[in-house]
Design a protein around this motif. Sequence first.
Motif, PDB file in Angstrom:
ATOM      1  N   VAL A  85     -12.449  60.569 -10.244  1.00  0.00           N
ATOM      2  CA  VAL A  85     -12.932  60.562 -11.632  1.00  0.00           C
ATOM      3  C   VAL A  85     -12.763  59.173 -12.241  1.00  0.00           C
ATOM      4  CG1 VAL A  85     -12.521  61.474 -13.958  1.00  0.00           C
ATOM      5  CG2 VAL A  85     -12.620  63.037 -11.998  1.00  0.00           C
ATOM      6  N   ASP A  86     -11.586  58.599 -12.108  1.00  0.00           N
ATOM      7  CA  ASP A  86     -11.325  57.281 -12.696  1.00  0.00           C
ATOM      8  C   ASP A  86     -12.253  56.211 -12.123  1.00  0.00           C
ATOM      9  OD1 ASP A  86      -9.345  58.423 -14.224  1.00  0.00           O
ATOM     10  OD2 ASP A  86      -7.679  57.561 -13.070  1.00  0.00           O
ATOM     11  N   GLY A  87     -12.596  56.349 -10.854  1.00  0.00           N
ATOM     12  CA  GLY A  87     -13.485  55.376 -10.226  1.00  0.00           C
ATOM     13  C   GLY A  87     -14.944  55.518 -10.629  1.00  0.00           C
ATOM     14  N   GLN A  88     -15.309  56.671 -11.156  1.00  0.00           N
ATOM     15  CA  GLN A  88     -16.712  56.912 -11.490  1.00  0.00           C
ATOM     16  C   GLN A  88     -17.038  56.859 -12.975  1.00  0.00           C
ATOM     17  OE1 GLN A  88     -18.611  60.009  -8.919  1.00  0.00           O
ATOM     18  NE2 GLN A  88     -16.470  60.347  -8.397  1.00  0.00           N
ATOM     19  N   VAL A  89     -16.051  57.087 -13.814  1.00  0.00           N
ATOM     20  CA  VAL A  89     -16.276  57.041 -15.263  1.00  0.00           C
ATOM     21  C   VAL A  89     -16.239  55.585 -15.698  1.00  0.00           C
ATOM     22  CG1 VAL A  89     -15.341  57.692 -17.510  1.00  0.00           C
ATOM     23  CG2 VAL A  89     -15.356  59.347 -15.639  1.00  0.00           C
ATOM     24  N   LYS A  90     -17.319  55.139 -16.296  1.00  0.00           N
ATOM     25  CA  LYS A  90     -17.475  53.721 -16.634  1.00  0.00           C
ATOM     26  C   LYS A  90     -17.258  53.400 -18.105  1.00  0.00           C
ATOM     27  CE  LYS A  90     -18.618  53.094 -12.374  1.00  0.00           C
ATOM     28  NZ  LYS A  90     -17.532  52.836 -11.458  1.00  0.00           N
ATOM     29  N   ILE A  91     -16.938  54.410 -18.906  1.00  0.00           N
ATOM     30  CA  ILE A  91     -16.718  54.167 -20.331  1.00  0.00           C
ATOM     31  C   ILE A  91     -15.273  54.505 -20.684  1.00  0.00           C
ATOM     32  CG2 ILE A  91     -19.141  54.655 -20.879  1.00  0.00           C
ATOM     33  CD1 ILE A  91     -18.084  57.346 -22.107  1.00  0.00           C
ATOM     34  N   PRO A  92     -14.741  53.931 -21.753  1.00  0.00           N
ATOM     35  CA  PRO A  92     -13.372  54.273 -22.148  1.00  0.00           C
ATOM     36  C   PRO A  92     -13.299  55.700 -22.695  1.00  0.00           C
ATOM     37  CG  PRO A  92     -14.298  52.564 -23.600  1.00  0.00           C
ATOM     38  CD  PRO A  92     -15.334  52.888 -22.572  1.00  0.00           C
ATOM     39  N   LEU A  93     -12.257  56.408 -22.301  1.00  0.00           N
ATOM     40  CA  LEU A  93     -12.032  57.778 -22.758  1.00  0.00           C
ATOM     41  C   LEU A  93     -10.590  57.943 -23.198  1.00  0.00           C
ATOM     42  CD1 LEU A  93     -13.769  59.843 -19.927  1.00  0.00           C
ATOM     43  CD2 LEU A  93     -14.637  59.449 -22.239  1.00  0.00           C
ATOM     44  N   GLY A  94     -10.354  58.928 -24.048  1.00  0.00           N
ATOM     45  CA  GLY A  94      -9.001  59.275 -24.435  1.00  0.00           C
ATOM     46  C   GLY A  94      -8.334  60.098 -23.347  1.00  0.00           C
ATOM     47  N   GLU A  95      -7.022  60.277 -23.487  1.00  0.00           N
ATOM     48  CA  GLU A  95      -6.257  61.020 -22.489  1.00  0.00           C
ATOM     49  C   GLU A  95      -6.736  62.457 -22.345  1.00  0.00           C
ATOM     50  OE1 GLU A  95      -2.233  60.611 -23.862  1.00  0.00           O
ATOM     51  OE2 GLU A  95      -1.939  58.751 -22.771  1.00  0.00           O
ATOM     52  N   TYR A  96      -7.024  63.115 -23.460  1.00  0.00           N
ATOM     53  CA  TYR A  96      -7.457  64.511 -23.406  1.00  0.00           C
ATOM     54  C   TYR A  96      -8.829  64.621 -22.737  1.00  0.00           C
ATOM     55  CZ  TYR A  96      -3.572  65.699 -26.450  1.00  0.00           C
ATOM     56  OH  TYR A  96      -2.315  65.885 -26.956  1.00  0.00           O
ATOM     57  N   VAL A 108     -14.553  72.248  -9.542  1.00  0.00           N
ATOM     58  CA  VAL A 108     -15.880  72.263  -8.894  1.00  0.00           C
ATOM     59  C   VAL A 108     -15.950  71.348  -7.678  1.00  0.00           C
ATOM     60  CG1 VAL A 108     -17.017  72.852 -11.066  1.00  0.00           C
ATOM     61  CG2 VAL A 108     -16.957  70.452 -10.329  1.00  0.00           C
ATOM     62  N   GLY A 109     -15.000  70.451  -7.543  1.00  0.00           N
ATOM     63  CA  GLY A 109     -15.001  69.487  -6.449  1.00  0.00           C
ATOM     64  C   GLY A 109     -15.525  68.137  -6.908  1.00  0.00           C
ATOM     65  N   THR A 110     -15.007  67.085  -6.293  1.00  0.00           N
ATOM     66  CA  THR A 110     -15.395  65.742  -6.713  1.00  0.00           C
ATOM     67  C   THR A 110     -16.844  65.414  -6.336  1.00  0.00           C
ATOM     68  OG1 THR A 110     -14.384  64.829  -4.712  1.00  0.00           O
ATOM     69  CG2 THR A 110     -13.044  64.820  -6.726  1.00  0.00           C
ATOM     70  N   GLY A 111     -17.353  66.028  -5.278  1.00  0.00           N
ATOM     71  CA  GLY A 111     -18.752  65.804  -4.911  1.00  0.00           C
ATOM     72  C   GLY A 111     -19.700  66.330  -5.975  1.00  0.00           C
ATOM     73  N   ALA A 112     -19.422  67.532  -6.461  1.00  0.00           N
ATOM     74  CA  ALA A 112     -20.249  68.108  -7.528  1.00  0.00           C
ATOM     75  C   ALA A 112     -20.128  67.265  -8.794  1.00  0.00           C
ATOM     76  CB  ALA A 112     -19.835  69.556  -7.794  1.00  0.00           C
ATOM     77  N   PHE A 113     -18.923  66.804  -9.097  1.00  0.00           N
ATOM     78  CA  PHE A 113     -18.731  65.944 -10.271  1.00  0.00           C
ATOM     79  C   PHE A 113     -19.548  64.663 -10.133  1.00  0.00           C
ATOM     80  CE2 PHE A 113     -16.427  62.393 -12.263  1.00  0.00           C
ATOM     81  CZ  PHE A 113     -16.530  62.772 -13.585  1.00  0.00           C
ATOM     82  N   THR A 114     -19.476  64.043  -8.963  1.00  0.00           N
ATOM     83  CA  THR A 114     -20.180  62.784  -8.713  1.00  0.00           C
ATOM     84  C   THR A 114     -21.679  62.903  -8.955  1.00  0.00           C
ATOM     85  OG1 THR A 114     -18.534  62.109  -7.093  1.00  0.00           O
ATOM     86  CG2 THR A 114     -20.687  61.067  -6.918  1.00  0.00           C
ATOM     87  N   ASN A 115     -22.248  64.023  -8.578  1.00  0.00           N
ATOM     88  CA  ASN A 115     -23.699  64.212  -8.671  1.00  0.00           C
ATOM     89  C   ASN A 115     -24.142  64.936  -9.937  1.00  0.00           C
ATOM     90  OD1 ASN A 115     -24.324  63.021  -6.092  1.00  0.00           O
ATOM     91  ND2 ASN A 115     -23.328  64.798  -5.187  1.00  0.00           N
TER      92      ASN A 115
END
Length: 168
Positions: A85-96, A108-115
Amino acid sequence: MALSNSLRNKLIATAGGGAMAIAVAFLGGSNGVEGREYTAYKDVAGVWTVCDGHTGPDVQVNKKYTDRECDNLLWKDLQPVKKSVDGQVKIPLGEYQRAALYSFAYNVGTGAFTNSTLLKKLNAGDVEGACDELRRWVYAGGQKWRGLMNRRDMERSLCLAENANDLK
């Protein structure tokens, strides 16, 4: 479904520990969204599962797990999820917000998240639209599940929260 008072208080108490601590609090223990089970069971998709959603060849079907074992499994299971998740999210987010994404990708799995459209919207800066995408992920084994609907609503609340005052 809104966050229960006990879960909300648990999340607020862990805020200083960062997104991983919030995710562990959200997912784990007796009032976590995964619903801790100390003995292995087959989930709705027929996968052997134990503790807070742990799956894999190391699940021992006839064993009663301890809280410590469950806590360790959850922490270990979340490490690759966090990295992905950290490697794919390109914008700043809060902790929550980040914790909500860890919970979702863990489920759901990181593959599903990625796509996912969720990630595309998020990286385009549409945080609210990305959080709304969570509500689409309520199917398992080809069926819509009330438990997943409740979980996604709670993840959405977490995803939309920029700080503890926003938790609903």
